[in-house]
Design a protein around this motif. Structure first.
Motif: not given
Length: 103
Positions: A83-84, A39, A44, A48
Motif C-alpha cells: 500500500y505504500e 486490510w 489501507q 483502495w
C-alpha cells in the motif's frame, strides 16, 4: 529494460512469507463480519477506495498506476509495503498530471 520489480527467476530473495497454503480461503470468504479484514489498517482501505475513485473518474487506469508504482527508486520500492507503493504511485501520477503540487 528490466525494472526492479521484475525478479522472475532471480535467486536469493528467500521463501515467500505470509501465506499458509493449508488455510487460504477463497476470495469470497476473505472478508470477516466487519467487512474490513482484507486490510490490516483503516488507511489501507481508504487508499483502495481512492484507487477506485481515480479509475472511475478517468484520472488513471490500473495499468497506469502500476507503471507509476514501478518507476519508484529501487531503494524506495524495496523498502515500501504494497500500500505504500500504491500511495507513491498515486502521488507520482497526480504530480505528473498537474493535480498535486510538490511539497
Amino acid at each position: 529494460m528490466t525494472r526492479l520489480n521484475d525478479i522472475g527467476g532471480v535467486q536469493g530473495f528467500g521463501p515467500l512469507t505470509g501465506i499458509d497454503e493449508t488455510s487460504v480461503a477463497p476470495v469470497a470468504q476473505a472478508y470477516g463480519p466487519d467487512g474490513r479484514t482484507a486490510w490490516e489498517a483503516d488507511w489501507q482501505a481508504r487508499i483502495w477506495a481512492l484507487v477506485i475513485a481515480l479509475g472511475i473518474n478517468g484520472v488513471c487506469s490500473a495499468s497506469e498506476l502500476r507503471d507509476a508504482e514501478e518507476r519508484a527508486a529501487p531503494h524506495d520500492f524495496l523498502a515500501a509495503s504494497y500500500y505504500e507503493r500504491v500511495v507513491m504511485g498515486i502521488e507520482r501520477i497526480l504530480r505528473e498530471r498537474g493535480l498535486l503540487e510538490a511539497g
